[in-house]
Design a protein around this motif. Sequence first.
Motif, PDB file in Angstrom:
ATOM      1  N   GLU A   1      31.561  42.744  36.216  1.00 11.70           N
ATOM      2  CA  GLU A   1      31.696  44.596  36.767  1.00 11.70           C
ATOM      3  C   GLU A   1      32.812  44.989  37.725  1.00 11.70           C
ATOM      4  O   GLU A   1      33.527  45.436  37.821  1.00 11.70           O
ATOM      5  CB  GLU A   1      30.646  45.600  36.209  1.00 11.70           C
ATOM      6  CG  GLU A   1      30.333  45.809  34.807  1.00 11.70           C
ATOM      7  CD  GLU A   1      31.501  46.577  33.729  1.00 11.70           C
ATOM      8  OE1 GLU A   1      32.122  47.173  34.253  1.00 11.70           O
ATOM      9  OE2 GLU A   1      31.704  45.726  32.612  1.00 11.70           O
ATOM     10  N   GLY A   2      31.712  44.183  38.774  1.00 16.86           N
ATOM     11  CA  GLY A   2      32.312  44.519  40.021  1.00 16.86           C
ATOM     12  C   GLY A   2      34.110  43.535  39.988  1.00 16.86           C
ATOM     13  O   GLY A   2      34.276  44.243  41.537  1.00 16.86           O
ATOM     14  N   LEU A   3      34.672  42.111  40.066  1.00 18.80           N
ATOM     15  CA  LEU A   3      35.567  41.465  40.133  1.00 18.80           C
ATOM     16  C   LEU A   3      36.522  42.136  39.699  1.00 18.80           C
ATOM     17  O   LEU A   3      37.571  42.461  39.725  1.00 18.80           O
ATOM     18  CB  LEU A   3      35.212  39.844  39.264  1.00 18.80           C
ATOM     19  CG  LEU A   3      33.783  39.463  40.636  1.00 18.80           C
ATOM     20  CD1 LEU A   3      33.836  38.161  39.796  1.00 18.80           C
ATOM     21  CD2 LEU A   3      34.931  39.085  41.735  1.00 18.80           C
ATOM     22  N   PHE A   4      35.558  43.143  37.971  1.00 18.47           N
ATOM     23  CA  PHE A   4      37.283  43.318  37.492  1.00 18.47           C
ATOM     24  C   PHE A   4      37.435  44.450  38.270  1.00 18.47           C
ATOM     25  O   PHE A   4      38.942  44.946  38.061  1.00 18.47           O
ATOM     26  CB  PHE A   4      36.707  43.433  35.847  1.00 18.47           C
ATOM     27  CG  PHE A   4      37.743  44.242  35.070  1.00 18.47           C
ATOM     28  CD1 PHE A   4      38.700  43.275  34.505  1.00 18.47           C
ATOM     29  CD2 PHE A   4      38.065  45.827  34.680  1.00 18.47           C
ATOM     30  CE1 PHE A   4      40.573  44.029  34.339  1.00 18.47           C
ATOM     31  CE2 PHE A   4      38.913  46.064  34.204  1.00 18.47           C
ATOM     32  CZ  PHE A   4      39.803  44.988  33.617  1.00 18.47           C
ATOM     33  N   ALA A   5      36.788  44.934  38.536  1.00 23.31           N
ATOM     34  CA  ALA A   5      36.677  46.512  39.396  1.00 23.31           C
ATOM     35  C   ALA A   5      37.877  45.786  40.582  1.00 23.31           C
ATOM     36  O   ALA A   5      38.778  46.883  40.812  1.00 23.31           O
ATOM     37  CB  ALA A   5      35.942  47.000  40.112  1.00 23.31           C
ATOM     38  N   ILE A   6      37.732  45.002  41.183  1.00 19.95           N
ATOM     39  CA  ILE A   6      38.704  44.159  42.505  1.00 19.95           C
ATOM     40  C   ILE A   6      39.921  44.131  41.619  1.00 19.95           C
ATOM     41  O   ILE A   6      41.187  44.645  42.337  1.00 19.95           O
ATOM     42  CB  ILE A   6      38.535  43.639  43.107  1.00 19.95           C
ATOM     43  CG1 ILE A   6      36.929  44.189  43.841  1.00 19.95           C
ATOM     44  CG2 ILE A   6      39.144  43.212  43.745  1.00 19.95           C
ATOM     45  CD1 ILE A   6      36.111  42.948  45.224  1.00 19.95           C
ATOM     46  N   TYR A   7      40.171  43.273  40.695  1.00 23.42           N
ATOM     47  CA  TYR A   7      40.999  42.397  40.263  1.00 23.42           C
ATOM     48  C   TYR A   7      42.220  42.832  39.380  1.00 23.42           C
ATOM     49  O   TYR A   7      43.301  43.259  38.798  1.00 23.42           O
ATOM     50  CB  TYR A   7      41.006  41.162  39.202  1.00 23.42           C
ATOM     51  CG  TYR A   7      40.170  40.356  40.730  1.00 23.42           C
ATOM     52  CD1 TYR A   7      41.569  39.743  41.464  1.00 23.42           C
ATOM     53  CD2 TYR A   7      39.293  39.611  40.373  1.00 23.42           C
ATOM     54  CE1 TYR A   7      41.030  38.992  42.614  1.00 23.42           C
ATOM     55  CE2 TYR A   7      38.530  38.249  41.610  1.00 23.42           C
ATOM     56  CZ  TYR A   7      39.709  37.669  42.328  1.00 23.42           C
ATOM     57  OH  TYR A   7      39.436  36.734  43.134  1.00 23.42           O
ATOM     58  N   GLY A   8      41.381  44.196  38.708  1.00 22.07           N
ATOM     59  CA  GLY A   8      41.856  45.423  37.851  1.00 22.07           C
ATOM     60  C   GLY A   8      42.191  46.689  38.699  1.00 22.07           C
ATOM     61  O   GLY A   8      43.196  47.011  38.294  1.00 22.07           O
ATOM     62  N   ASP A   9      41.922  46.342  39.980  1.00 22.84           N
ATOM     63  CA  ASP A   9      42.930  47.865  40.889  1.00 22.84           C
ATOM     64  C   ASP A   9      44.324  47.654  41.635  1.00 22.84           C
ATOM     65  O   ASP A   9      44.918  45.832  42.601  1.00 22.84           O
ATOM     66  CB  ASP A   9      41.391  48.301  42.284  1.00 22.84           C
ATOM     67  CG  ASP A   9      42.180  49.102  43.070  1.00 22.84           C
ATOM     68  OD1 ASP A   9      43.442  49.000  43.479  1.00 22.84           O
ATOM     69  OD2 ASP A   9      41.585  49.959  43.356  1.00 22.84           O
ATOM     70  N   ALA A  10      45.317  47.664  41.543  1.00 26.46           N
ATOM     71  CA  ALA A  10      46.588  47.785  41.409  1.00 26.46           C
ATOM     72  C   ALA A  10      46.419  47.726  43.487  1.00 26.46           C
ATOM     73  O   ALA A  10      47.162  46.766  44.325  1.00 26.46           O
ATOM     74  CB  ALA A  10      47.590  48.707  41.342  1.00 26.46           C
ATOM     75  N   ARG A  11      46.325  48.191  43.672  1.00 25.42           N
ATOM     76  CA  ARG A  11      46.017  48.969  45.772  1.00 25.42           C
ATOM     77  C   ARG A  11      45.377  47.485  45.806  1.00 25.42           C
ATOM     78  O   ARG A  11      45.449  47.136  47.310  1.00 25.42           O
ATOM     79  CB  ARG A  11      45.088  49.546  46.015  1.00 25.42           C
ATOM     80  CG  ARG A  11      45.769  50.875  45.798  1.00 25.42           C
ATOM     81  CD  ARG A  11      45.028  52.597  46.378  1.00 25.42           C
ATOM     82  NE  ARG A  11      43.766  52.083  46.388  1.00 25.42           N
ATOM     83  CZ  ARG A  11      43.367  53.056  46.863  1.00 25.42           C
ATOM     84  NH1 ARG A  11      43.193  54.017  47.424  1.00 25.42           N
ATOM     85  NH2 ARG A  11      41.680  52.686  47.128  1.00 25.42           N
ATOM     86  N   ALA A  12      44.193  46.710  45.305  1.00 29.06           N
ATOM     87  CA  ALA A  12      43.734  45.341  46.074  1.00 29.06           C
ATOM     88  C   ALA A  12      44.586  44.819  45.744  1.00 29.06           C
ATOM     89  O   ALA A  12      43.734  42.882  46.381  1.00 29.06           O
ATOM     90  CB  ALA A  12      42.046  45.374  45.068  1.00 29.06           C
TER      91      ALA A  12
END
Length: 59
Positions: A22-33
């Motif tokens: 969940e945390g990895l997808f939150a990062i890799y799914g965020d355009a700003r990140a």
Amino acid sequence: MYPISRHSPRLHLRELHPGDAEGLFAIYGDARATEHMSMQRAGLIEEGRIREHVRRGGR
């Protein structure tokens, strides 16, 4: 392979665990990140791949 684990006062590195998906997808799914990374933002197909990768322990 042997488990990877590195520790210092400011950093803790370890193998991926299923709970990390969940945390990895939150990062890799965020355009700003991912704005300055040489990859595109993760979508639904990539989310499945990330989850499977983590489920297999990062292998």
